[in-house]
Design an enzyme around this catalytic site. Sequence first.
Site, PDB file in Angstrom:
ATOM      1  N   ASP A 139     -43.165  21.404 112.827  1.00 53.49           N
ATOM      2  CA  ASP A 139     -44.328  21.851 112.048  1.00 53.49           C
ATOM      3  C   ASP A 139     -44.353  21.110 110.710  1.00 53.49           C
ATOM      4  O   ASP A 139     -43.400  21.222 109.929  1.00 53.49           O
ATOM      5  CB  ASP A 139     -44.209  23.367 111.807  1.00 53.49           C
ATOM      6  CG  ASP A 139     -45.455  23.978 111.199  1.00 53.49           C
ATOM      7  OD1 ASP A 139     -46.361  23.208 110.813  1.00 53.49           O
ATOM      8  OD2 ASP A 139     -45.516  25.220 111.108  1.00 53.49           O
ATOM      9  N   HIS A 186     -46.806  21.586 108.520  1.00 50.32           N
ATOM     10  CA  HIS A 186     -47.377  22.543 107.581  1.00 50.32           C
ATOM     11  C   HIS A 186     -48.405  21.937 106.634  1.00 50.32           C
ATOM     12  O   HIS A 186     -48.381  22.185 105.421  1.00 50.32           O
ATOM     13  CB  HIS A 186     -46.241  23.232 106.794  1.00 50.32           C
ATOM     14  CG  HIS A 186     -46.357  24.711 106.851  1.00 50.32           C
ATOM     15  ND1 HIS A 186     -47.037  25.422 105.921  1.00 50.32           N
ATOM     16  CD2 HIS A 186     -45.909  25.603 107.753  1.00 50.32           C
ATOM     17  CE1 HIS A 186     -47.001  26.699 106.238  1.00 50.32           C
ATOM     18  NE2 HIS A 186     -46.318  26.834 107.346  1.00 50.32           N
ATOM     19  N   GLU A 227     -47.042  19.885 114.804  1.00 53.07           N
ATOM     20  CA  GLU A 227     -48.023  20.906 114.387  1.00 53.07           C
ATOM     21  C   GLU A 227     -48.542  20.660 112.977  1.00 53.07           C
ATOM     22  O   GLU A 227     -47.767  20.271 112.088  1.00 53.07           O
ATOM     23  CB  GLU A 227     -47.324  22.268 114.454  1.00 53.07           C
ATOM     24  CG  GLU A 227     -48.193  23.423 114.039  1.00 53.07           C
ATOM     25  CD  GLU A 227     -47.381  24.697 113.847  1.00 53.07           C
ATOM     26  OE1 GLU A 227     -46.257  24.777 114.387  1.00 53.07           O
ATOM     27  OE2 GLU A 227     -47.863  25.593 113.150  1.00 53.07           O
ATOM     28  N   ARG A 240     -53.956  26.530 118.210  1.00 54.30           N
ATOM     29  CA  ARG A 240     -52.997  27.540 117.723  1.00 54.30           C
ATOM     30  C   ARG A 240     -53.640  28.843 117.247  1.00 54.30           C
ATOM     31  O   ARG A 240     -52.959  29.689 116.677  1.00 54.30           O
ATOM     32  CB  ARG A 240     -52.207  26.939 116.549  1.00 54.30           C
ATOM     33  CG  ARG A 240     -51.404  25.725 116.894  1.00 54.30           C
ATOM     34  CD  ARG A 240     -49.940  25.999 117.020  1.00 54.30           C
ATOM     35  NE  ARG A 240     -49.351  26.590 115.855  1.00 54.30           N
ATOM     36  CZ  ARG A 240     -48.513  27.637 115.917  1.00 54.30           C
ATOM     37  NH1 ARG A 240     -48.210  28.200 117.056  1.00 54.30           N
ATOM     38  NH2 ARG A 240     -47.992  28.125 114.805  1.00 54.30           N
ATOM     39  N   ARG A 293     -38.489  24.981 117.925  1.00 55.84           N
ATOM     40  CA  ARG A 293     -39.073  24.260 116.786  1.00 55.84           C
ATOM     41  C   ARG A 293     -37.956  23.973 115.800  1.00 55.84           C
ATOM     42  O   ARG A 293     -37.242  24.896 115.399  1.00 55.84           O
ATOM     43  CB  ARG A 293     -40.156  25.126 116.131  1.00 55.84           C
ATOM     44  CG  ARG A 293     -40.962  24.390 115.087  1.00 55.84           C
ATOM     45  CD  ARG A 293     -41.825  25.331 114.276  1.00 55.84           C
ATOM     46  NE  ARG A 293     -41.066  25.926 113.183  1.00 55.84           N
ATOM     47  CZ  ARG A 293     -41.603  26.585 112.152  1.00 55.84           C
ATOM     48  NH1 ARG A 293     -42.917  26.753 112.092  1.00 55.84           N
ATOM     49  NH2 ARG A 293     -40.860  27.099 111.202  1.00 55.84           N
ATOM     50  N   TRP A 340     -49.501  23.686 101.267  1.00 54.36           N
ATOM     51  CA  TRP A 340     -48.314  24.423 101.656  1.00 54.36           C
ATOM     52  C   TRP A 340     -48.322  24.645 103.151  1.00 54.36           C
ATOM     53  O   TRP A 340     -49.338  24.885 103.744  1.00 54.36           O
ATOM     54  CB  TRP A 340     -48.295  25.782 100.950  1.00 54.36           C
ATOM     55  CG  TRP A 340     -47.130  26.561 101.406  1.00 54.36           C
ATOM     56  CD1 TRP A 340     -45.830  26.332 101.061  1.00 54.36           C
ATOM     57  CD2 TRP A 340     -47.123  27.657 102.305  1.00 54.36           C
ATOM     58  NE1 TRP A 340     -45.020  27.231 101.705  1.00 54.36           N
ATOM     59  CE2 TRP A 340     -45.799  28.047 102.477  1.00 54.36           C
ATOM     60  CE3 TRP A 340     -48.134  28.335 102.996  1.00 54.36           C
ATOM     61  CZ2 TRP A 340     -45.432  29.098 103.310  1.00 54.36           C
ATOM     62  CZ3 TRP A 340     -47.790  29.376 103.808  1.00 54.36           C
ATOM     63  CH2 TRP A 340     -46.436  29.767 103.962  1.00 54.36           C
ATOM     64  N   GLU A 388     -53.445  27.466 113.296  1.00 54.70           N
ATOM     65  CA  GLU A 388     -53.002  28.829 112.960  1.00 54.70           C
ATOM     66  C   GLU A 388     -53.813  29.424 111.819  1.00 54.70           C
ATOM     67  O   GLU A 388     -53.891  30.639 111.693  1.00 54.70           O
ATOM     68  CB  GLU A 388     -51.503  28.860 112.647  1.00 54.70           C
ATOM     69  CG  GLU A 388     -51.116  28.165 111.360  1.00 54.70           C
ATOM     70  CD  GLU A 388     -49.603  28.212 111.094  1.00 54.70           C
ATOM     71  OE1 GLU A 388     -48.834  28.036 112.035  1.00 54.70           O
ATOM     72  OE2 GLU A 388     -49.228  28.407 109.928  1.00 54.70           O
ATOM     73  N   GLU A 420     -45.666  30.988 120.475  1.00 51.83           N
ATOM     74  CA  GLU A 420     -44.639  31.020 119.421  1.00 51.83           C
ATOM     75  C   GLU A 420     -44.007  32.411 119.385  1.00 51.83           C
ATOM     76  O   GLU A 420     -44.697  33.422 119.526  1.00 51.83           O
ATOM     77  CB  GLU A 420     -45.282  30.705 118.064  1.00 51.83           C
ATOM     78  CG  GLU A 420     -44.274  30.681 116.926  1.00 51.83           C
ATOM     79  CD  GLU A 420     -44.918  30.330 115.580  1.00 51.83           C
ATOM     80  OE1 GLU A 420     -46.159  30.407 115.470  1.00 51.83           O
ATOM     81  OE2 GLU A 420     -44.177  29.994 114.650  1.00 51.83           O
ATOM     82  N   TYR A 452     -40.177  25.449 102.122  1.00 45.98           N
ATOM     83  CA  TYR A 452     -40.503  26.731 102.742  1.00 45.98           C
ATOM     84  C   TYR A 452     -39.941  26.820 104.163  1.00 45.98           C
ATOM     85  O   TYR A 452     -40.037  25.890 104.937  1.00 45.98           O
ATOM     86  CB  TYR A 452     -42.018  26.925 102.785  1.00 45.98           C
ATOM     87  CG  TYR A 452     -42.461  27.916 103.823  1.00 45.98           C
ATOM     88  CD1 TYR A 452     -42.262  29.280 103.619  1.00 45.98           C
ATOM     89  CD2 TYR A 452     -43.049  27.500 105.013  1.00 45.98           C
ATOM     90  CE1 TYR A 452     -42.649  30.204 104.575  1.00 45.98           C
ATOM     91  CE2 TYR A 452     -43.442  28.420 105.975  1.00 45.98           C
ATOM     92  CZ  TYR A 452     -43.235  29.765 105.746  1.00 45.98           C
ATOM     93  OH  TYR A 452     -43.619  30.666 106.700  1.00 45.98           O
TER      94      TYR A 452
HETATM   95  O1  KDG Z   1     -48.038  33.424 106.993  1.00 46.82           O
HETATM   96  C1  KDG Z   1     -47.803  32.074 107.204  1.00 46.82           C
HETATM   97  C2  KDG Z   1     -46.825  31.877 108.325  1.00 46.82           C
HETATM   98  O2  KDG Z   1     -47.211  32.607 109.456  1.00 46.82           O
HETATM   99  C3  KDG Z   1     -46.729  30.424 108.693  1.00 46.82           C
HETATM  100  O3  KDG Z   1     -46.296  29.708 107.606  1.00 46.82           O
HETATM  101  C4  KDG Z   1     -45.793  30.219 109.832  1.00 46.82           C
HETATM  102  O4  KDG Z   1     -46.423  27.889 110.003  1.00 46.82           O
HETATM  103  C5  KDG Z   1     -46.005  28.908 110.532  1.00 46.82           C
HETATM  104  C6  KDG Z   1     -45.726  28.875 111.966  1.00 46.82           C
HETATM  105  O5  KDG Z   1     -45.984  27.845 112.577  1.00 46.82           O
HETATM  106  O6  KDG Z   1     -45.264  29.891 112.481  1.00 46.82           O
HETATM  107 MG    MG Z   2     -47.236  26.553 111.516  1.00 41.28          MG
END
Ligand code: KDG
Ligand code: MG
Length: 401
Positions: A209, A211, A235, A282, A149, A401, A261, A338, A161
């Site tokens: 990702d 996010h 993602e 996920r 990734r 976020w 996730e 992952e 982040y």
């Molecule tokens: O706690 C949040 C994280 O696990 C996350 O931000 C990580 O987006 C993430 C990922 O794809 O691993």
């Molecule tokens: Mg993620």
Amino acid sequence: MADRIVAARVIVTSPGRNFVTLKIETADGLSGIGDATLNGRELAVAAYLQEHLVPLLIGRDPARIEDTWQYLYRGAYWRRGPVTMTAISAVDTALWDIKAKAAGMPLYQLLGGASREHMLCYTHADGTTIEHALDVVDRHVSAGYHAIRVQAGVPGLQRIYGVHAPGAVDMDALPAEGDWDTAKYLRFAPKLFEAARLRVGEDMHLLHDTHHRLLPNEAAQLGKSLEPFNLFWLEDVTPAENQEALRHVRRHTTTPLAIGEVFNTIWDCQALITEQLIDYIRTAVVHAGGITHLRRIADLAALYGIRTGCHGAADLSPVTMAAALHFGRAIPNFGIQEYSVHPNEASEVFRWDWRLEGGYLFSGESPGLGITIDEAAAARFPYRRAYLDVNRLTDGTLWNW
Ligand code: KDG
Ligand code: MG
């Protein structure tokens, strides 16, 4: 006479980052553990378990996993939600650990036996610039990974982040604030992946990702602009509280989509799966109701040609990784796992038998999940409050976020 649960303990520890673990013990002398870590809100789950679920567990038959799941889910009246579902996940995982130990089998055998010997995994290459990210990519290629990734800082943005503080967990601080400008990002992302594809060649799997930061039409534009670079997946292009939003994205791009996730139940992904709006789901053992409920999600996904890509960031404890690898080994529609390395201190608290070799993950062969917690070692790493980041647009608007 049936075995009984005689004790259940919540263990909160912080070997490099916070982990919450539930340990269940039976009258027959067996014990099992489950991960209950909800990053940034850990003590909410610890209290939910301690105050509300532990009293319900004492005296129950540990073998009745499905009945216990239904009892905790329906019995709460207040359904779903990350705190409830993470707590249920921990109980469920610990009970599967006990059942597999009682059977003298590694968990994947109880789940139907091996569908594969090893699991494809991806790890993270985060860099402040494209060159920095590609240096990390080079290191992962040399280490034998087959899927990476890639994330990089966007010129003009100060703090993103996962990119500008790679791996750091800022204990005791208030949430860090990132800045975000979607137009800048949409111009930058194809440049990153053009460079990454050139660097790694055709065979390496590349992932990315977003996010949850894009609106549906922006997500569609991004998917389209990345098509020439043949991503394994894109993602969390957009938040999915509104699952229908993914219809628009799907209509406009063939870039494979992964999401889930932050989902807790099958209801969060029902439309995404049955309308075939995604390619990978996920959801993780720790946040989506344990092995019992994740299997339900994976089975629904299998009907629609959707594969798993379980969340496996380092804030999901090694206990979740152990469970995910038994699960991934058994199910027919495993896609990818992952993998993010845990802090070194985590191996002082947890001992596990899963391993990474040649860019693949292998589940262990010991009975149960193949992981134990050393409670004395856990006590050496007391909990410290640590928040997840928040994100703002450059005009100050609080953003996803
Ligand atoms: O706690 C949040 C994280 O696990 C996350 O931000 C990580 O987006 C993430 C990922 O794809 O691993
Ligand atoms: Mg993620």
